[in-house]
Design a protein around this motif. Structure first.
Motif, PDB file in Angstrom:
ATOM      1  N   GLU A 144       0.966  -1.226  -0.023  1.00  0.00           N
ATOM      2  CA  GLU A 144      -0.029  -0.057   0.252  1.00  0.00           C
ATOM      3  C   GLU A 144       0.928   1.182  -0.073  1.00  0.00           C
ATOM      4  O   GLU A 144       0.562   2.096  -0.402  1.00  0.00           O
ATOM      5  N   TYR A 145       2.031   1.336   0.718  1.00  0.00           N
ATOM      6  CA  TYR A 145       2.978   2.288   0.741  1.00  0.00           C
ATOM      7  C   TYR A 145       3.931   2.450  -0.452  1.00  0.00           C
ATOM      8  O   TYR A 145       4.185   3.328  -0.884  1.00  0.00           O
ATOM      9  N   THR A 146       4.326   1.428  -0.741  1.00  0.00           N
ATOM     10  CA  THR A 146       5.157   1.274  -2.015  1.00  0.00           C
ATOM     11  C   THR A 146       4.636   1.559  -3.280  1.00  0.00           C
ATOM     12  O   THR A 146       5.319   2.109  -4.268  1.00  0.00           O
ATOM     13  N   ALA A 147       3.300   1.423  -3.215  1.00  0.00           N
ATOM     14  CA  ALA A 147       2.231   2.087  -4.511  1.00  0.00           C
ATOM     15  C   ALA A 147       2.286   3.585  -4.388  1.00  0.00           C
ATOM     16  O   ALA A 147       2.188   4.110  -5.653  1.00  0.00           O
ATOM     17  N   LEU A 148       2.678   4.186  -3.277  1.00  0.00           N
ATOM     18  CA  LEU A 148       2.765   5.482  -3.260  1.00  0.00           C
ATOM     19  C   LEU A 148       4.304   6.190  -3.123  1.00  0.00           C
ATOM     20  O   LEU A 148       4.378   7.337  -3.148  1.00  0.00           O
ATOM     21  N   GLY A 149       5.135   5.274  -3.769  1.00  0.00           N
ATOM     22  CA  GLY A 149       6.577   5.876  -3.933  1.00  0.00           C
ATOM     23  C   GLY A 149       7.515   5.540  -2.588  1.00  0.00           C
ATOM     24  O   GLY A 149       8.579   6.292  -2.783  1.00  0.00           O
ATOM     25  N   PHE A 150       6.960   5.048  -1.556  1.00  0.00           N
ATOM     26  CA  PHE A 150       7.735   4.805  -0.385  1.00  0.00           C
ATOM     27  C   PHE A 150       8.544   3.594  -0.685  1.00  0.00           C
ATOM     28  O   PHE A 150       8.004   2.439  -1.026  1.00  0.00           O
ATOM     29  N   SER A 151       9.653   3.458   0.145  1.00  0.00           N
ATOM     30  CA  SER A 151      10.554   2.126   0.055  1.00  0.00           C
ATOM     31  C   SER A 151      10.507   1.812   1.550  1.00  0.00           C
ATOM     32  O   SER A 151      10.380   2.464   2.671  1.00  0.00           O
ATOM     33  N   GLU A 152      10.651   0.279   1.666  1.00  0.00           N
ATOM     34  CA  GLU A 152      10.516  -0.169   3.155  1.00  0.00           C
ATOM     35  C   GLU A 152      11.925  -0.044   3.801  1.00  0.00           C
ATOM     36  O   GLU A 152      12.889  -0.248   3.040  1.00  0.00           O
TER      37      GLU A 152
END
Length: 326
Positions: free
Chosen positions: A206-214
């Motif tokens: 859900e977050y990586t789809a917004l351009g975030f990386s874990e």
């Protein structure tokens, strides 16, 4: 010159260049007017030069658009968020607030440096502290934008979550008065409490789809998160050298007993608040007060009093709400 003018000129020189190159092979100009006027060598040269000018104008227009975006500090809204804000009549309000935060952020209470015991007035800040305040404002604006993007994204799935921390406080303040975002102390992190249940848990995708990386798991304060790790997702802020963090936790303690996890109750009592018209699930004001009261003891030793003033804000709203009911 506007960006669309660069694109129009780029297209014009591209067509002109292709025309000259074609003319060098078939003498198009001579066929049209009946007389050959440009030698093939010059026609080829003019064609190549025109195509080069077209490419330069196109690249210049694109880079100009990027420079203007960075200078004006305009957020890169997703089509979904832009459509949502427009449908709620909140687009211009959000854009104005965003630029105000980036260009002239002057909150009611300023904590610079971050662990300052007492808030300062803007006039009391040194030049270095004013520069730090500018970075905070740009980080705060970016965090607010990403919270709206995340709110829309998480609403589409079966996600059981609640925003806590500074932005959770802001959501409650916004519901009371939409002008509060410009007065709020600012924050550069997004704190989210998520369900432990795999079916309801907010997934990393859900977050990586917004351009975030874990990010790798961080060491955390076990007095506030007794039994689970803290998942962190990061995204670079285009306007500062800092990174925005989404910190997702799965348990929380009000600080009274370390072995008690109140996360289930917090998620049960969460509230749906429309921030600039975007629905965001937020922990109740009472639960945020309890969490901030529980962690204040450790922060007070370090000198940070921001949580204390957040509690005062939320308590004031509770009192106003009680008066209206009477």
């Amino acid at each position: 010159m506007k960006i669309k003018h660069f694109r129009f000129l780029s297209l014009f020189f591209f067509i002109l260049g292709m025309f000259f190159l074609l003319n060098s092979k078939t003498d198009v100009i001579g066929a049209v007017i009946g007389v050959s006027t440009i030698p093939p060598v010059f026609s080829s040269l003019f064609g190549i030069v025109s195509l080069l000018i077209s490419a330069i104008l196109f690249v210049s227009g694109t880079s100009l658009e990027e420079r203007i975006r960075k200078t004006r500090y305009g957020p890169q809204l997703s089509p979904e968020l832009r459509a949502c804000l427009e449908s709620k009549g909140k687009l211009q309000e959000f854009l104005n607030d965003y630029r105000q935060m980036c260009n002239n952020f002057k909150p009611a209470k300023i904590y610079i440096p971050e662990k300052e015991r007492k808030p300062k007035k803007y006039e009391e800040l040194s030049d270095a502290e004013k520069e730090e305040l500018k970075k905070l404002g740009r980080g705060y604006a970016f965090a607010l934008h990403q919270l709206l993007e995340a709110g829309l994204k998480l609403a589409k799935e079966n996600n059981n979550y609640a925003v806590i921390g500074g932005l959770g406080v802001l959501c409650h303040l916004y519901e009371h008065n939409s002008r509060f975002p410009l007065k709020f102390r600012g924050t550069e992190d997004i704190d989210i409490l998520s369900s432990k249940d795999e079916e309801e848990k907010v997934k990393p995708r859900e977050y990586t789809a917004l351009g975030f990386s874990e990010s790798p798991p961080e060491r955390i304060d076990r007095s506030t998160i007794p039994d689970r790790r803290l998942d962190t997702f990061i995204k670079s802020n285009p306007y500062t050298d800092r990174q925005l963090k989404i910190q997702q936790r799965y348990s929380i303690s009000f600080g009274q007993r370390r072995d008690v996890d109140e996360a289930r109750d917090v998620l049960k009592h969460k509230k749906r608040i429309k921030l600039y018209g975007v629905p965001i699930w937020v922990a109740s004001d009472e639960d945020i007060i309890q969490t901030k009261t529980g962690i204040r003891r450790r922060k007070d030793k370090l000198g940070g009093f921001k949580d204390l003033h957040d509690i005062e804000h939320l308590t004031s709203i509770q009192k106003l709400r009680s008066r209206r009911k009477q």
